[in-house]
Motif scaffolding. Sequence first.
Motif, PDB file in Angstrom:
ATOM      1  N   ASN A 110       0.854  -1.204   0.000  1.00 27.40           N
ATOM      2  CA  ASN A 110       0.000   0.000   0.000  1.00 27.40           C
ATOM      3  C   ASN A 110       0.888   1.252   0.000  1.00 27.40           C
ATOM      4  O   ASN A 110       2.105   1.147   0.177  1.00 27.40           O
ATOM      5  CB  ASN A 110      -0.968   0.013   1.202  1.00 27.40           C
ATOM      6  CG  ASN A 110      -0.244  -0.134   2.518  1.00 27.40           C
ATOM      7  OD1 ASN A 110       0.487   0.752   2.936  1.00 27.40           O
ATOM      8  ND2 ASN A 110      -0.424  -1.274   3.182  1.00 27.40           N
ATOM      9  N   GLY A 111       0.249   2.394  -0.179  1.00 33.23           N
ATOM     10  CA  GLY A 111       1.012   3.646  -0.275  1.00 33.23           C
ATOM     11  C   GLY A 111       1.708   4.022   1.027  1.00 33.23           C
ATOM     12  O   GLY A 111       2.757   4.674   1.011  1.00 33.23           O
ATOM     13  N   THR A 112       1.140   3.613   2.140  1.00 28.18           N
ATOM     14  CA  THR A 112       1.757   3.898   3.437  1.00 28.18           C
ATOM     15  C   THR A 112       3.030   3.080   3.608  1.00 28.18           C
ATOM     16  O   THR A 112       4.056   3.599   4.087  1.00 28.18           O
ATOM     17  CB  THR A 112       0.747   3.605   4.572  1.00 28.18           C
ATOM     18  OG1 THR A 112      -0.453   4.330   4.299  1.00 28.18           O
ATOM     19  CG2 THR A 112       1.288   3.992   5.925  1.00 28.18           C
ATOM     20  N   THR A 159      -3.034  17.002   3.865  1.00 34.70           N
ATOM     21  CA  THR A 159      -2.716  15.725   3.235  1.00 34.70           C
ATOM     22  C   THR A 159      -3.270  14.603   4.083  1.00 34.70           C
ATOM     23  O   THR A 159      -3.777  14.842   5.193  1.00 34.70           O
ATOM     24  CB  THR A 159      -1.199  15.554   3.043  1.00 34.70           C
ATOM     25  OG1 THR A 159      -0.956  14.345   2.300  1.00 34.70           O
ATOM     26  CG2 THR A 159      -0.453  15.475   4.377  1.00 34.70           C
ATOM     27  N   PHE A 160      -3.159  13.386   3.543  1.00 31.52           N
ATOM     28  CA  PHE A 160      -3.530  12.224   4.329  1.00 31.52           C
ATOM     29  C   PHE A 160      -2.446  12.001   5.388  1.00 31.52           C
ATOM     30  O   PHE A 160      -1.269  12.295   5.170  1.00 31.52           O
ATOM     31  CB  PHE A 160      -3.672  11.002   3.412  1.00 31.52           C
ATOM     32  CG  PHE A 160      -4.124   9.784   4.157  1.00 31.52           C
ATOM     33  CD1 PHE A 160      -5.335   9.788   4.847  1.00 31.52           C
ATOM     34  CD2 PHE A 160      -3.344   8.647   4.200  1.00 31.52           C
ATOM     35  CE1 PHE A 160      -5.744   8.677   5.560  1.00 31.52           C
ATOM     36  CE2 PHE A 160      -3.757   7.524   4.908  1.00 31.52           C
ATOM     37  CZ  PHE A 160      -4.955   7.548   5.593  1.00 31.52           C
ATOM     38  N   SER A 193       1.447  10.864   4.898  1.00 35.39           N
ATOM     39  CA  SER A 193       2.538  11.711   4.382  1.00 35.39           C
ATOM     40  C   SER A 193       3.402  12.260   5.510  1.00 35.39           C
ATOM     41  O   SER A 193       4.581  12.532   5.327  1.00 35.39           O
ATOM     42  CB  SER A 193       1.999  12.914   3.598  1.00 35.39           C
ATOM     43  OG  SER A 193       0.932  12.585   2.786  1.00 35.39           O
ATOM     44  N   ASP A 205       4.643  12.843  -2.763  1.00 39.07           N
ATOM     45  CA  ASP A 205       3.510  11.969  -2.455  1.00 39.07           C
ATOM     46  C   ASP A 205       2.465  12.254  -3.541  1.00 39.07           C
ATOM     47  O   ASP A 205       1.688  13.195  -3.460  1.00 39.07           O
ATOM     48  CB  ASP A 205       2.980  12.261  -1.044  1.00 39.07           C
ATOM     49  CG  ASP A 205       1.966  11.199  -0.627  1.00 39.07           C
ATOM     50  OD1 ASP A 205       1.472  10.475  -1.510  1.00 39.07           O
ATOM     51  OD2 ASP A 205       1.668  11.107   0.582  1.00 39.07           O
ATOM     52  N   CYS A 255       0.042  10.390  -4.789  1.00 41.78           N
ATOM     53  CA  CYS A 255      -1.128   9.486  -4.770  1.00 41.78           C
ATOM     54  C   CYS A 255      -2.374  10.068  -5.443  1.00 41.78           C
ATOM     55  O   CYS A 255      -3.250   9.323  -5.857  1.00 41.78           O
ATOM     56  CB  CYS A 255      -1.482   9.116  -3.337  1.00 41.78           C
ATOM     57  SG  CYS A 255      -0.232   8.115  -2.537  1.00 41.78           S
ATOM     58  N   HIS A 256      -2.466  11.409  -5.540  1.00 46.13           N
ATOM     59  CA  HIS A 256      -3.656  12.021  -6.134  1.00 46.13           C
ATOM     60  C   HIS A 256      -3.447  12.382  -7.600  1.00 46.13           C
ATOM     61  O   HIS A 256      -4.381  12.885  -8.221  1.00 46.13           O
ATOM     62  CB  HIS A 256      -3.992  13.349  -5.429  1.00 46.13           C
ATOM     63  CG  HIS A 256      -4.291  13.224  -3.978  1.00 46.13           C
ATOM     64  ND1 HIS A 256      -4.607  14.310  -3.199  1.00 46.13           N
ATOM     65  CD2 HIS A 256      -4.331  12.153  -3.157  1.00 46.13           C
ATOM     66  CE1 HIS A 256      -4.823  13.920  -1.954  1.00 46.13           C
ATOM     67  NE2 HIS A 256      -4.647  12.607  -1.900  1.00 46.13           N
ATOM     68  N   SER A 298      -0.412   5.249  -4.619  1.00 48.51           N
ATOM     69  CA  SER A 298      -1.316   4.331  -3.916  1.00 48.51           C
ATOM     70  C   SER A 298      -2.367   3.836  -4.906  1.00 48.51           C
ATOM     71  O   SER A 298      -2.801   4.593  -5.781  1.00 48.51           O
ATOM     72  CB  SER A 298      -2.012   5.064  -2.772  1.00 48.51           C
ATOM     73  OG  SER A 298      -3.144   4.334  -2.332  1.00 48.51           O
ATOM     74  N   LYS A 336      -8.497   5.871  -5.520  1.00 47.46           N
ATOM     75  CA  LYS A 336      -7.505   6.548  -6.371  1.00 47.46           C
ATOM     76  C   LYS A 336      -7.820   6.307  -7.865  1.00 47.46           C
ATOM     77  O   LYS A 336      -8.744   5.598  -8.184  1.00 47.46           O
ATOM     78  CB  LYS A 336      -6.100   6.075  -6.022  1.00 47.46           C
ATOM     79  CG  LYS A 336      -5.788   6.115  -4.512  1.00 47.46           C
ATOM     80  CD  LYS A 336      -5.617   7.532  -3.954  1.00 47.46           C
ATOM     81  CE  LYS A 336      -5.839   7.614  -2.461  1.00 47.46           C
ATOM     82  NZ  LYS A 336      -4.682   7.422  -1.624  1.00 47.46           N
ATOM     83  N   GLY A 382      -2.608  -1.352  -2.530  1.00 45.55           N
ATOM     84  CA  GLY A 382      -1.361  -1.415  -3.289  1.00 45.55           C
ATOM     85  C   GLY A 382      -0.679  -0.074  -3.290  1.00 45.55           C
ATOM     86  O   GLY A 382      -1.308   0.959  -3.031  1.00 45.55           O
ATOM     87  N   TYR A 441      -8.382  17.978   3.688  1.00 47.10           N
ATOM     88  CA  TYR A 441      -8.319  17.060   4.799  1.00 47.10           C
ATOM     89  C   TYR A 441      -8.490  17.838   6.081  1.00 47.10           C
ATOM     90  O   TYR A 441      -8.331  19.049   6.092  1.00 47.10           O
ATOM     91  CB  TYR A 441      -6.942  16.388   4.846  1.00 47.10           C
ATOM     92  CG  TYR A 441      -6.697  15.397   3.735  1.00 47.10           C
ATOM     93  CD1 TYR A 441      -7.117  14.067   3.858  1.00 47.10           C
ATOM     94  CD2 TYR A 441      -6.027  15.793   2.571  1.00 47.10           C
ATOM     95  CE1 TYR A 441      -6.867  13.152   2.836  1.00 47.10           C
ATOM     96  CE2 TYR A 441      -5.788  14.870   1.553  1.00 47.10           C
ATOM     97  CZ  TYR A 441      -6.220  13.557   1.692  1.00 47.10           C
ATOM     98  OH  TYR A 441      -5.991  12.666   0.689  1.00 47.10           O
TER      99      TYR A 441
END
Length: 390
Positions: free
Chosen positions: A57-59, A83-84, A87, A161, A163-164, A187, A192, A199, A334
Amino acid sequence: MSDKIYSYGKQIIEDDDIAVVVETLKGDWLTQGPSVSKFEEVLSKQLGTKYCTVTANGTASLHLMAIGLGWQPNEVIITSPITFLASANCAMYVNSIPDFADINPITYTIDPLEVEKRLHFHKKKNRKVRAIVGVDFAGHPCDWSALKEIADLNNLQLINDHCHAIGSVYNGDSHFASKYADAVNLSFHPVKHLTSGEGGAIVTRHEWLDKKVKILRTHGMTKDPALLSRYDGLWYYEMVELGFNYRITDFQCALGVSQLAKLNRFLDARKKIAMYYDKAFSSDHRFVIPEVQQGCTHAYHIYALRIKFSELKISKKIFFERLRSKRIFCQVHYIPVHLQPYYRTHFGFNEGDYPIAEQFYSEEVSIPCYPGLSETDLEYIVETIRAEAV
Ligand SMILES: *Cc1c(COP(=O)(O)O)cnc(C)c1O
Protein backbone atom coordinates in the motif's frame (compact mmCIF):
# COMPACT_ATOMS: atom_id res chain seq x y z
CA MET A 1 -37.03 7.40 -6.69
CA SER A 2 -33.45 6.28 -7.10
CA ASP A 3 -31.58 4.96 -4.08
CA LYS A 4 -28.16 5.39 -5.65
CA ILE A 5 -25.50 6.64 -3.25
CA TYR A 6 -22.91 9.12 -4.45
CA SER A 7 -19.68 9.06 -2.50
CA TYR A 8 -16.78 11.38 -3.20
CA GLY A 9 -14.83 8.68 -5.03
CA LYS A 10 -15.29 5.14 -6.23
CA GLN A 11 -13.47 2.50 -8.25
CA ILE A 12 -14.55 1.17 -11.64
CA ILE A 13 -13.88 -2.49 -12.23
CA GLU A 14 -14.78 -3.79 -15.68
CA ASP A 15 -15.20 -7.33 -17.04
CA ASP A 16 -11.71 -7.44 -18.52
CA ASP A 17 -10.23 -6.42 -15.15
CA ILE A 18 -12.05 -9.33 -13.55
CA ALA A 19 -10.94 -11.71 -16.31
CA VAL A 20 -7.22 -10.99 -15.80
CA VAL A 21 -7.51 -11.48 -12.04
CA VAL A 22 -9.27 -14.83 -12.53
CA GLU A 23 -6.67 -15.87 -15.07
CA THR A 24 -3.86 -14.97 -12.65
CA LEU A 25 -5.54 -16.89 -9.84
CA LYS A 26 -5.61 -19.98 -12.05
CA GLY A 27 -1.91 -19.65 -12.84
CA ASP A 28 1.19 -20.75 -10.94
CA TRP A 29 1.83 -17.53 -9.05
CA LEU A 30 -0.31 -15.94 -6.40
CA THR A 31 2.40 -13.63 -5.13
CA GLN A 32 5.84 -12.62 -6.38
CA GLY A 33 5.00 -13.71 -9.92
CA PRO A 34 5.39 -12.14 -13.36
CA SER A 35 2.55 -9.63 -12.87
CA VAL A 36 4.55 -7.91 -10.13
CA SER A 37 7.43 -7.04 -12.43
CA LYS A 38 5.01 -6.29 -15.27
CA PHE A 39 3.19 -3.75 -13.08
CA GLU A 40 6.53 -2.20 -12.12
CA GLU A 41 7.52 -1.99 -15.77
CA VAL A 42 4.32 -0.27 -16.93
CA LEU A 43 4.34 2.13 -13.99
CA SER A 44 7.95 3.13 -14.72
CA LYS A 45 6.93 3.78 -18.29
CA GLN A 46 3.90 5.84 -17.25
CA LEU A 47 6.07 8.04 -15.03
CA GLY A 48 8.95 8.14 -17.48
CA THR A 49 11.44 6.79 -14.96
CA LYS A 50 13.70 3.80 -14.76
CA TYR A 51 12.86 2.22 -11.41
CA CYS A 52 9.71 1.14 -9.66
CA THR A 53 8.96 -1.08 -6.67
CA VAL A 54 5.35 -2.02 -5.99
CA THR A 55 4.26 -2.56 -2.39
CA ALA A 56 1.33 -3.59 -0.19
CA ASN A 57 0.00 0.00 0.00
CA GLY A 58 1.01 3.65 -0.27
CA THR A 59 1.76 3.90 3.44
CA ALA A 60 4.17 0.96 3.22
CA SER A 61 5.84 2.76 0.29
CA LEU A 62 6.35 5.88 2.38
CA HIS A 63 7.79 3.81 5.22
CA LEU A 64 10.25 2.07 2.90
CA MET A 65 11.25 5.42 1.36
CA ALA A 66 11.93 6.86 4.81
CA ILE A 67 14.29 3.98 5.59
CA GLY A 68 15.74 3.81 2.09
CA LEU A 69 16.51 7.52 2.08
CA GLY A 70 18.25 7.12 5.42
CA TRP A 71 16.18 9.49 7.57
CA GLN A 72 17.67 9.61 11.05
CA PRO A 73 16.15 10.10 14.49
CA ASN A 74 15.49 13.78 15.27
CA GLU A 75 15.88 14.93 11.68
CA VAL A 76 12.95 17.07 10.56
CA ILE A 77 10.71 16.16 7.62
CA ILE A 78 8.49 18.95 6.28
CA THR A 79 5.17 18.23 4.57
CA SER A 80 1.82 19.90 3.94
CA PRO A 81 -0.83 20.02 6.67
CA ILE A 82 -3.42 19.36 3.96
CA THR A 83 -2.72 15.73 3.24
CA PHE A 84 -3.53 12.22 4.33
CA LEU A 85 -1.97 11.27 7.67
CA ALA A 86 0.55 8.90 6.10
CA SER A 87 2.54 11.71 4.38
CA ALA A 88 3.53 12.97 7.84
CA ASN A 89 3.37 9.73 9.83
CA CYS A 90 6.16 8.21 7.74
CA ALA A 91 8.65 10.54 9.47
CA MET A 92 7.72 9.07 12.84
CA TYR A 93 8.10 5.47 11.63
CA VAL A 94 11.86 6.11 11.62
CA ASN A 95 11.86 8.42 14.67
CA SER A 96 12.29 11.53 12.56
CA ILE A 97 10.23 14.61 13.41
CA PRO A 98 7.23 15.56 11.25
CA ASP A 99 6.71 19.26 10.60
CA PHE A 100 4.51 21.29 8.29
CA ALA A 101 4.65 24.31 6.02
CA ASP A 102 1.40 26.09 5.21
CA ILE A 103 -0.29 25.77 1.82
CA ASN A 104 -0.60 28.14 -1.08
CA PRO A 105 -4.16 29.54 -0.97
CA ILE A 106 -4.71 28.98 -4.69
CA THR A 107 -3.20 25.58 -5.46
CA TYR A 108 -3.67 24.18 -1.92
CA THR A 109 -0.22 22.59 -2.18
CA ILE A 110 2.76 23.24 0.10
CA ASP A 111 3.96 26.86 -0.25
CA PRO A 112 7.71 27.11 -0.98
CA LEU A 113 7.93 30.45 0.87
CA GLU A 114 6.45 28.82 3.95
CA VAL A 115 8.96 25.98 3.60
CA GLU A 116 11.76 28.55 3.68
CA LYS A 117 10.30 30.07 6.86
CA ARG A 118 10.31 26.65 8.52
CA LEU A 119 13.91 26.08 7.41
CA HIS A 120 14.95 29.32 9.12
CA PHE A 121 13.03 28.35 12.23
CA HIS A 122 14.75 24.96 12.49
CA LYS A 123 18.15 26.41 11.70
CA LYS A 124 17.83 28.75 14.67
CA LYS A 125 16.95 25.77 16.84
CA ASN A 126 19.94 23.86 15.47
CA ARG A 127 17.75 21.12 14.06
CA LYS A 128 18.62 19.33 10.87
CA VAL A 129 15.92 19.29 8.21
CA ARG A 130 16.34 16.24 5.98
CA ALA A 131 13.50 16.17 3.47
CA ILE A 132 10.44 17.86 2.02
CA VAL A 133 7.41 15.69 1.24
CA GLY A 134 5.36 17.56 -1.39
CA VAL A 135 1.82 16.35 -1.99
CA ASP A 136 0.26 16.94 -5.40
CA PHE A 137 -2.99 17.65 -3.61
CA ALA A 138 -6.27 16.64 -5.27
CA GLY A 139 -4.35 16.09 -8.50
CA HIS A 140 -2.66 19.49 -8.92
CA PRO A 141 1.16 19.51 -8.96
CA CYS A 142 3.12 21.40 -6.31
CA ASP A 143 5.44 24.24 -7.34
CA TRP A 144 8.18 21.67 -7.96
CA SER A 145 10.77 23.96 -9.51
CA ALA A 146 10.70 26.23 -6.44
CA LEU A 147 10.81 23.22 -4.11
CA LYS A 148 13.75 21.77 -6.04
CA GLU A 149 15.65 25.04 -5.79
CA ILE A 150 15.14 25.10 -2.02
CA ALA A 151 16.09 21.42 -1.74
CA ASP A 152 19.30 21.91 -3.72
CA LEU A 153 20.32 25.02 -1.77
CA ASN A 154 19.76 23.34 1.57
CA ASN A 155 20.87 19.82 0.72
CA LEU A 156 17.42 18.32 1.27
CA GLN A 157 15.77 15.27 -0.22
CA LEU A 158 12.52 15.75 -2.14
CA ILE A 159 9.66 13.28 -2.00
CA ASN A 160 6.55 13.51 -4.12
CA ASP A 161 3.51 11.97 -2.45
CA HIS A 162 1.86 11.63 -5.84
CA CYS A 163 -1.13 9.49 -4.77
CA HIS A 164 -3.66 12.02 -6.13
CA ALA A 165 -1.93 13.04 -9.29
CA ILE A 166 -0.90 10.19 -11.59
CA GLY A 167 -1.31 11.49 -15.14
CA SER A 168 -1.05 15.18 -14.23
CA VAL A 169 1.27 17.60 -16.05
CA TYR A 170 3.63 20.24 -14.62
CA ASN A 171 5.33 22.87 -16.79
CA GLY A 172 4.14 20.96 -19.83
CA ASP A 173 5.88 17.83 -18.60
CA SER A 174 3.96 14.63 -17.86
CA HIS A 175 7.09 12.96 -16.51
CA PHE A 176 7.82 15.66 -13.93
CA ALA A 177 7.27 13.65 -10.76
CA SER A 178 10.52 11.73 -10.53
CA LYS A 179 12.55 14.41 -12.33
CA TYR A 180 12.13 16.72 -9.35
CA ALA A 181 11.62 14.24 -6.53
CA ASP A 182 14.13 11.65 -5.35
CA ALA A 183 11.25 9.28 -4.70
CA VAL A 184 7.62 9.27 -5.81
CA ASN A 185 4.85 7.57 -3.87
CA LEU A 186 1.73 6.05 -5.42
CA SER A 187 -1.32 4.33 -3.92
CA PHE A 188 -3.80 2.01 -5.59
CA HIS A 189 -6.49 2.19 -2.93
CA PRO A 190 -9.99 1.95 -4.53
CA VAL A 191 -10.65 5.71 -4.36
CA LYS A 192 -7.51 6.55 -6.37
CA HIS A 193 -7.32 6.77 -10.17
CA LEU A 194 -6.49 3.11 -10.58
CA THR A 195 -6.81 0.34 -8.07
CA SER A 196 -5.31 -3.00 -7.15
CA GLY A 197 -7.55 -3.31 -4.07
CA GLU A 198 -4.73 -2.25 -1.79
CA GLY A 199 -1.36 -1.42 -3.29
CA GLY A 200 1.37 1.14 -3.60
CA ALA A 201 4.56 1.95 -5.48
CA ILE A 202 7.87 3.74 -5.11
CA VAL A 203 9.06 5.27 -8.35
CA THR A 204 12.58 6.71 -8.56
CA ARG A 205 15.40 7.65 -10.90
CA HIS A 206 17.94 6.38 -8.32
CA GLU A 207 19.04 2.78 -8.84
CA TRP A 208 20.53 2.58 -5.31
CA LEU A 209 17.23 3.55 -3.73
CA ASP A 210 15.27 1.06 -5.81
CA LYS A 211 17.64 -1.76 -4.84
CA LYS A 212 17.31 -0.85 -1.20
CA VAL A 213 13.51 -0.66 -1.07
CA LYS A 214 13.19 -3.94 -2.99
CA ILE A 215 15.23 -5.68 -0.29
CA LEU A 216 13.32 -3.89 2.51
CA ARG A 217 10.00 -4.96 0.95
CA THR A 218 10.80 -8.56 1.69
CA HIS A 219 12.38 -8.85 5.15
CA GLY A 220 15.72 -7.31 4.15
CA MET A 221 16.62 -10.59 2.44
CA THR A 222 18.80 -10.97 -0.61
CA LYS A 223 20.12 -13.67 -2.91
CA ASP A 224 22.11 -11.16 -4.97
CA PRO A 225 25.66 -12.62 -5.24
CA ALA A 226 27.10 -9.10 -5.11
CA LEU A 227 25.62 -8.59 -1.63
CA LEU A 228 26.29 -11.99 -0.04
CA SER A 229 29.14 -12.45 2.43
CA ARG A 230 29.44 -16.11 1.42
CA TYR A 231 27.62 -18.69 -0.68
CA ASP A 232 26.49 -22.01 0.79
CA GLY A 233 24.36 -23.24 -2.11
CA LEU A 234 21.27 -22.68 -4.22
CA TRP A 235 19.04 -22.23 -1.16
CA TYR A 236 21.25 -19.57 0.36
CA TYR A 237 20.05 -16.08 1.30
CA GLU A 238 21.20 -13.45 3.74
CA MET A 239 19.40 -10.79 5.71
CA VAL A 240 21.25 -7.53 5.14
CA GLU A 241 18.70 -4.96 6.36
CA LEU A 242 15.83 -4.97 8.85
CA GLY A 243 12.91 -5.22 6.44
CA PHE A 244 9.22 -6.08 6.38
CA ASN A 245 6.71 -8.09 4.44
CA TYR A 246 5.34 -5.23 2.35
CA ARG A 247 4.78 -7.31 -0.78
CA ILE A 248 1.73 -7.11 -3.03
CA THR A 249 0.18 -10.21 -4.63
CA ASP A 250 0.46 -11.19 -8.27
CA PHE A 251 -3.31 -11.06 -8.86
CA GLN A 252 -3.47 -7.53 -7.43
CA CYS A 253 -0.70 -6.51 -9.82
CA ALA A 254 -2.57 -8.11 -12.72
CA LEU A 255 -5.53 -5.89 -11.81
CA GLY A 256 -3.22 -2.89 -11.55
CA VAL A 257 -1.77 -3.51 -15.03
CA SER A 258 -5.26 -3.82 -16.49
CA GLN A 259 -6.39 -0.61 -14.77
CA LEU A 260 -3.32 1.39 -15.74
CA ALA A 261 -4.06 0.70 -19.42
CA LYS A 262 -7.31 2.66 -18.89
CA LEU A 263 -5.75 5.64 -17.13
CA ASN A 264 -6.24 8.11 -19.98
CA ARG A 265 -9.91 7.22 -20.29
CA PHE A 266 -10.32 7.55 -16.51
CA LEU A 267 -8.54 10.92 -16.51
CA ASP A 268 -10.71 12.20 -19.37
CA ALA A 269 -13.85 11.18 -17.53
CA ARG A 270 -12.69 12.98 -14.37
CA LYS A 271 -11.80 16.07 -16.34
CA LYS A 272 -15.25 16.18 -17.96
CA ILE A 273 -16.87 15.96 -14.53
CA ALA A 274 -14.62 18.75 -13.25
CA MET A 275 -15.52 20.94 -16.23
CA TYR A 276 -19.20 20.34 -15.54
CA TYR A 277 -18.78 21.40 -11.91
CA ASP A 278 -16.57 24.36 -12.87
CA LYS A 279 -19.30 25.66 -15.12
CA ALA A 280 -22.05 25.00 -12.61
CA PHE A 281 -20.37 26.71 -9.65
CA SER A 282 -18.11 29.40 -11.10
CA SER A 283 -20.76 32.10 -11.47
CA ASP A 284 -21.85 31.98 -7.81
CA HIS A 285 -19.54 33.93 -5.47
CA ARG A 286 -20.28 31.59 -2.57
CA PHE A 287 -18.39 28.81 -4.34
CA VAL A 288 -14.70 28.68 -5.24
CA ILE A 289 -13.75 26.18 -7.92
CA PRO A 290 -10.26 24.66 -8.20
CA GLU A 291 -7.82 26.71 -10.25
CA VAL A 292 -5.28 25.12 -12.58
CA GLN A 293 -1.89 26.84 -12.91
CA GLN A 294 -0.45 27.60 -16.32
CA GLY A 295 1.46 24.69 -17.83
CA CYS A 296 -0.28 22.23 -15.53
CA THR A 297 -3.08 19.75 -15.91
CA HIS A 298 -5.12 18.57 -12.96
CA ALA A 299 -5.76 14.86 -12.42
CA TYR A 300 -8.91 15.52 -10.34
CA HIS A 301 -8.54 12.68 -7.89
CA ILE A 302 -10.59 15.01 -5.70
CA TYR A 303 -12.86 17.82 -6.80
CA ALA A 304 -12.16 20.24 -3.97
CA LEU A 305 -15.00 22.77 -3.98
CA ARG A 306 -14.72 25.59 -1.48
CA ILE A 307 -17.97 26.86 -0.05
CA LYS A 308 -18.09 30.18 1.80
CA PHE A 309 -20.08 28.93 4.76
CA SER A 310 -19.60 32.30 6.41
CA GLU A 311 -22.01 33.68 3.80
CA LEU A 312 -24.58 30.91 4.25
CA LYS A 313 -27.23 30.53 6.93
CA ILE A 314 -26.34 26.91 7.52
CA SER A 315 -23.12 25.47 8.90
CA LYS A 316 -20.83 23.03 7.15
CA LYS A 317 -21.97 20.35 9.59
CA ILE A 318 -25.65 20.79 8.73
CA PHE A 319 -24.84 21.06 5.02
CA PHE A 320 -23.13 17.65 5.15
CA GLU A 321 -26.05 16.11 6.99
CA ARG A 322 -28.57 17.47 4.48
CA LEU A 323 -26.57 16.21 1.53
CA ARG A 324 -26.20 12.84 3.19
CA SER A 325 -29.99 12.60 3.54
CA LYS A 326 -30.11 13.16 -0.22
CA ARG A 327 -27.64 10.29 -0.76
CA ILE A 328 -24.66 12.52 -1.51
CA PHE A 329 -21.75 11.44 0.69
CA CYS A 330 -19.22 14.24 0.44
CA GLN A 331 -15.95 14.19 2.36
CA VAL A 332 -13.42 16.77 3.54
CA HIS A 333 -9.81 16.58 2.37
CA TYR A 334 -8.32 17.06 4.80
CA ILE A 335 -8.54 17.76 8.48
CA PRO A 336 -5.17 19.57 8.84
CA VAL A 337 -2.79 16.90 10.13
CA HIS A 338 -1.24 19.17 12.79
CA LEU A 339 -4.65 19.45 14.48
CA GLN A 340 -4.95 15.70 15.07
CA PRO A 341 -4.85 14.89 18.80
CA TYR A 342 -1.73 12.75 18.37
CA TYR A 343 0.18 15.62 16.74
CA ARG A 344 -1.00 18.18 19.30
CA THR A 345 0.03 15.94 22.18
CA HIS A 346 3.36 14.78 20.84
CA PHE A 347 4.57 17.90 19.05
CA GLY A 348 2.58 20.73 20.63
CA PHE A 349 0.82 21.90 17.48
CA ASN A 350 -2.19 24.10 17.92
CA GLU A 351 -4.98 25.94 16.17
CA GLY A 352 -3.58 28.99 14.39
CA ASP A 353 -0.25 27.35 13.52
CA TYR A 354 -1.14 27.03 9.82
CA PRO A 355 -3.91 29.56 9.19
CA ILE A 356 -4.28 29.07 5.44
CA ALA A 357 -4.68 25.33 5.81
CA GLU A 358 -7.15 25.83 8.63
CA GLN A 359 -9.22 28.33 6.62
CA PHE A 360 -9.17 25.90 3.70
CA TYR A 361 -10.38 23.11 5.99
CA SER A 362 -13.35 25.22 7.06
CA GLU A 363 -14.48 25.65 3.45
CA GLU A 364 -13.40 22.53 1.56
CA VAL A 365 -15.99 20.02 0.39
CA SER A 366 -14.97 17.07 -1.80
CA ILE A 367 -17.95 16.43 -4.02
CA PRO A 368 -18.46 13.20 -6.01
CA CYS A 369 -15.85 12.81 -8.75
CA TYR A 370 -15.27 9.45 -10.40
CA PRO A 371 -15.66 8.06 -13.91
CA GLY A 372 -18.95 6.20 -13.30
CA LEU A 373 -20.99 9.42 -12.92
CA SER A 374 -23.46 10.16 -15.73
CA GLU A 375 -24.77 13.55 -16.85
CA THR A 376 -28.01 12.82 -14.98
CA ASP A 377 -26.04 12.05 -11.83
CA LEU A 378 -24.11 15.31 -12.18
CA GLU A 379 -27.30 17.33 -12.69
CA TYR A 380 -28.75 15.80 -9.54
CA ILE A 381 -25.59 16.49 -7.52
CA VAL A 382 -25.30 20.11 -8.68
CA GLU A 383 -29.00 20.85 -8.16
CA THR A 384 -28.92 19.33 -4.67
CA ILE A 385 -25.79 21.24 -3.63
CA ARG A 386 -27.25 24.49 -4.93
CA ALA A 387 -30.55 23.87 -3.16
CA GLU A 388 -28.91 23.05 0.17
CA ALA A 389 -26.28 25.82 0.17
CA VAL A 390 -28.60 28.42 1.70
C1 LIG B 1 -3.99 7.35 -0.28
C2 LIG B 1 -2.88 8.17 0.17
C3 LIG B 1 -1.82 7.65 0.92
C4 LIG B 1 -1.81 6.27 1.50
O1 LIG B 1 -2.02 5.26 0.62
P1 LIG B 1 -2.57 3.85 1.13
O2 LIG B 1 -2.41 2.98 -0.08
O3 LIG B 1 -4.00 4.05 1.52
O4 LIG B 1 -1.74 3.40 2.27
C5 LIG B 1 -0.75 8.48 1.23
N1 LIG B 1 -0.74 9.76 0.85
C6 LIG B 1 -1.76 10.31 0.16
C7 LIG B 1 -1.65 11.74 -0.26
C8 LIG B 1 -2.86 9.54 -0.19
O5 LIG B 1 -3.87 10.11 -0.86
